[in-house]
Design a protein around this motif. Structure first.
Motif, PDB file in Angstrom:
ATOM      1  N   TRP A 158       0.826  -1.209   0.000  1.00 53.44           N
ATOM      2  CA  TRP A 158       0.000   0.000   0.000  1.00 53.44           C
ATOM      3  C   TRP A 158       0.860   1.257   0.000  1.00 53.44           C
ATOM      4  CZ3 TRP A 158      -4.983  -0.165  -1.111  1.00 53.44           C
ATOM      5  CH2 TRP A 158      -5.663  -1.366  -0.927  1.00 53.44           C
ATOM      6  N   SER A 159       2.001   1.209   0.661  1.00 49.17           N
ATOM      7  CA  SER A 159       2.870   2.384   0.718  1.00 49.17           C
ATOM      8  C   SER A 159       3.562   2.668  -0.618  1.00 49.17           C
ATOM      9  CB  SER A 159       3.934   2.199   1.803  1.00 49.17           C
ATOM     10  OG  SER A 159       4.743   1.057   1.543  1.00 49.17           O
ATOM     11  N   ASP A 160       3.472   1.732  -1.564  1.00 48.73           N
ATOM     12  CA  ASP A 160       4.097   1.915  -2.874  1.00 48.73           C
ATOM     13  C   ASP A 160       3.197   2.643  -3.867  1.00 48.73           C
ATOM     14  OD1 ASP A 160       6.442   0.473  -2.209  1.00 48.73           O
ATOM     15  OD2 ASP A 160       5.411  -1.434  -2.593  1.00 48.73           O
ATOM     16  N   ILE A 161       1.916   2.861  -3.511  1.00 50.87           N
ATOM     17  CA  ILE A 161       0.961   3.386  -4.488  1.00 50.87           C
ATOM     18  C   ILE A 161       0.341   4.695  -4.021  1.00 50.87           C
ATOM     19  CG2 ILE A 161       0.420   1.138  -5.482  1.00 50.87           C
ATOM     20  CD1 ILE A 161      -2.033   0.970  -3.728  1.00 50.87           C
ATOM     21  N   GLU A 162      -0.106   5.480  -4.985  1.00 53.96           N
ATOM     22  CA  GLU A 162      -0.821   6.734  -4.734  1.00 53.96           C
ATOM     23  C   GLU A 162      -2.129   6.715  -5.515  1.00 53.96           C
ATOM     24  OE1 GLU A 162       2.904   9.833  -4.026  1.00 53.96           O
ATOM     25  OE2 GLU A 162       1.986   9.688  -6.014  1.00 53.96           O
ATOM     26  N   ARG A 163      -3.208   7.148  -4.840  1.00 55.49           N
ATOM     27  CA  ARG A 163      -4.490   7.204  -5.546  1.00 55.49           C
ATOM     28  C   ARG A 163      -4.496   8.401  -6.494  1.00 55.49           C
ATOM     29  NH1 ARG A 163     -10.211   7.520  -2.474  1.00 55.49           N
ATOM     30  NH2 ARG A 163      -9.212   5.840  -1.262  1.00 55.49           N
ATOM     31  N   VAL A 164      -4.792   8.152  -7.752  1.00 56.95           N
ATOM     32  CA  VAL A 164      -4.775   9.211  -8.757  1.00 56.95           C
ATOM     33  C   VAL A 164      -6.155   9.474  -9.355  1.00 56.95           C
ATOM     34  CG1 VAL A 164      -2.343   8.860  -9.358  1.00 56.95           C
ATOM     35  CG2 VAL A 164      -4.117   7.552 -10.561  1.00 56.95           C
ATOM     36  N   ALA A 165      -7.134   8.627  -9.054  1.00 59.56           N
ATOM     37  CA  ALA A 165      -8.491   8.846  -9.574  1.00 59.56           C
ATOM     38  C   ALA A 165      -9.491   8.090  -8.711  1.00 59.56           C
ATOM     39  CB  ALA A 165      -8.601   8.372 -11.022  1.00 59.56           C
ATOM     40  N   THR A 166     -10.661   8.685  -8.546  1.00 59.24           N
ATOM     41  CA  THR A 166     -11.767   8.025  -7.879  1.00 59.24           C
ATOM     42  C   THR A 166     -13.054   8.492  -8.542  1.00 59.24           C
ATOM     43  OG1 THR A 166     -12.718   7.464  -5.717  1.00 59.24           O
ATOM     44  CG2 THR A 166     -12.119   9.777  -6.095  1.00 59.24           C
ATOM     45  N   THR A 167     -14.062   7.646  -8.533  1.00 60.26           N
ATOM     46  CA  THR A 167     -15.292   7.967  -9.254  1.00 60.26           C
ATOM     47  C   THR A 167     -16.508   7.804  -8.350  1.00 60.26           C
ATOM     48  OG1 THR A 167     -15.926   5.735 -10.018  1.00 60.26           O
ATOM     49  CG2 THR A 167     -14.212   6.899 -11.279  1.00 60.26           C
ATOM     50  N   GLY A 168     -17.646   8.225  -8.898  1.00 57.51           N
ATOM     51  CA  GLY A 168     -18.927   7.928  -8.299  1.00 57.51           C
ATOM     52  C   GLY A 168     -19.473   6.620  -8.854  1.00 57.51           C
ATOM     53  N   ARG A 169     -20.809   6.494  -8.807  1.00 61.14           N
ATOM     54  CA  ARG A 169     -21.453   5.253  -9.214  1.00 61.14           C
ATOM     55  C   ARG A 169     -21.546   5.136 -10.741  1.00 61.14           C
ATOM     56  NH1 ARG A 169     -24.420   2.458  -5.485  1.00 61.14           N
ATOM     57  NH2 ARG A 169     -25.827   1.746  -7.126  1.00 61.14           N
ATOM     58  N   TYR A 170     -21.572   3.898 -11.196  1.00 59.43           N
ATOM     59  CA  TYR A 170     -21.841   3.583 -12.597  1.00 59.43           C
ATOM     60  C   TYR A 170     -23.080   2.698 -12.661  1.00 59.43           C
ATOM     61  CZ  TYR A 170     -16.925   4.808 -13.666  1.00 59.43           C
ATOM     62  OH  TYR A 170     -15.716   5.432 -13.801  1.00 59.43           O
ATOM     63  N   ALA A 171     -23.986   3.012 -13.548  1.00 61.51           N
ATOM     64  CA  ALA A 171     -25.125   2.136 -13.780  1.00 61.51           C
ATOM     65  C   ALA A 171     -24.631   0.844 -14.415  1.00 61.51           C
ATOM     66  CB  ALA A 171     -26.129   2.812 -14.704  1.00 61.51           C
ATOM     67  N   PRO A 172     -25.343  -0.269 -14.217  1.00 59.75           N
ATOM     68  CA  PRO A 172     -24.909  -1.541 -14.798  1.00 59.75           C
ATOM     69  C   PRO A 172     -24.701  -1.445 -16.307  1.00 59.75           C
ATOM     70  CG  PRO A 172     -26.634  -1.927 -13.196  1.00 59.75           C
ATOM     71  CD  PRO A 172     -26.550  -0.441 -13.365  1.00 59.75           C
ATOM     72  N   SER A 173     -23.561  -1.910 -16.754  1.00 62.11           N
ATOM     73  CA  SER A 173     -23.187  -1.915 -18.162  1.00 62.11           C
ATOM     74  C   SER A 173     -22.073  -2.936 -18.331  1.00 62.11           C
ATOM     75  CB  SER A 173     -22.728  -0.514 -18.591  1.00 62.11           C
ATOM     76  OG  SER A 173     -22.323  -0.507 -19.946  1.00 62.11           O
ATOM     77  N   ASN A 174     -21.566  -3.077 -19.545  1.00 61.37           N
ATOM     78  CA  ASN A 174     -20.438  -3.982 -19.777  1.00 61.37           C
ATOM     79  C   ASN A 174     -19.096  -3.288 -19.705  1.00 61.37           C
ATOM     80  OD1 ASN A 174     -22.427  -5.757 -22.149  1.00 61.37           O
ATOM     81  ND2 ASN A 174     -21.781  -6.518 -20.157  1.00 61.37           N
ATOM     82  N   ASN A 175     -19.086  -1.941 -19.778  1.00 56.73           N
ATOM     83  CA  ASN A 175     -17.819  -1.214 -19.803  1.00 56.73           C
ATOM     84  C   ASN A 175     -17.919   0.076 -18.993  1.00 56.73           C
ATOM     85  OD1 ASN A 175     -16.034  -2.662 -21.955  1.00 56.73           O
ATOM     86  ND2 ASN A 175     -18.060  -2.534 -22.870  1.00 56.73           N
ATOM     87  N   TYR A 176     -16.906   0.328 -18.160  1.00 55.86           N
ATOM     88  CA  TYR A 176     -16.805   1.556 -17.391  1.00 55.86           C
ATOM     89  C   TYR A 176     -15.439   2.180 -17.645  1.00 55.86           C
ATOM     90  CZ  TYR A 176     -20.196  -1.396 -15.008  1.00 55.86           C
ATOM     91  OH  TYR A 176     -21.229  -2.262 -14.743  1.00 55.86           O
TER      92      TYR A 176
END
Length: 225
Positions: A158-176
């Motif tokens: 965990w100490s090796d990584i940095e969060r660079v993006a976060t999202t809200g919800r996605y409606a059900p689909s095949n691709n996000y």
């Protein structure tokens, strides 16, 4: 007797197919671009997994196939149930790419450092998730390793990584999709994605190997609602 042997052989083939390929009801998903370690191995070698050339052409996939073939046949099942959002407690250091050695250690070979096949990406890129079962997503968290991390020799912590993006919800689909900015990072890195599915408390932990360049490229996919 010959007829009985033929029927037995046919039954063995049918059972083997059910073991090797998860049914639609069991299907889930993975990172498709940049492709996750086990999904990439399945894409490249799923129809040719007994080819000895894999050992020299794709050695990290080779060690993974030798360790547990189901890590690739079940490329879409690298998740943990009931994490409750406490990902660091559920997934200890050194086991991020196997989801804390989920499913009895089925995916433990994903944690092995080495020369995994890397996808070339610009520093700003779009990450895509393939949701085979259309589960939806409560959120995606995307992390990238810090400059200086060496995926060829180091297990991911965990100490090796940095969060660079976060999202809200996605409606059900095949691709996000989510747009990612890796900053000034260059060279080999690991993109670590947490996909929190919406149909239940089910969290996917996905490692993708990348080689960052400075050339801008954006691909298209569905964005969160």
């Amino acid at each position: 007797m010959a007829r009985k042997r033929s029927l037995f052989a046919l039954a063995s083939v049918v059972v083997g197919l059910f073991v090797a390929f998860p049914s639609a009801a069991q299907a889930h998903g993975s990172t498709s671009d940049p492709v996750s370690r086990n999904y990439g191995c399945w894409q490249r070698w799923g129809s040719d997994f007994q080819n000895p050339a894999m050992a020299t052409q794709d050695p990290m996939c080779w060690q993974a196939w030798q360790d547990n073939t189901n890590a690739m046949w079940n490329w879409n099942g690298l998740y943990r149930d009931g994490v409750g959002g406490n990902h660091q407690r559920a997934v200890p250091d050194g086991t991020l790419c196997s989801g804390g050695q989920t499913e009895g250690g089925r995916y433990r070979s994903m944690d092995t450092p080495g020369n995994w096949r890397a996808t070339t990406k610009p520093q700003r890129f779009r990450l895509n998730i393939y949701d085979q079962a259309s589960h939806g997503a409560d959120y995606l968290h995307v992390y990238v390793t810090k400059q200086g991390f060496n995926p060829l020799t180091q297990r991911l912590r965990w100490s090796d990584i940095e969060r660079v993006a976060t999202t809200g919800r996605y409606a059900p689909s095949n691709n996000y999709a989510v747009d990612v900015n890796a900053g000034s990072r260059t060279g080999r890195h690991v993109v670590f994605t947490i996909w929190q599915a919406s149909h239940s408390d089910q969290a996917y932990y996905l490692c993708s190997d990348v080689n960052f360049t400075q050339t801008l490229r954006v691909n298209s996919a569905i964005q969160p609602s």
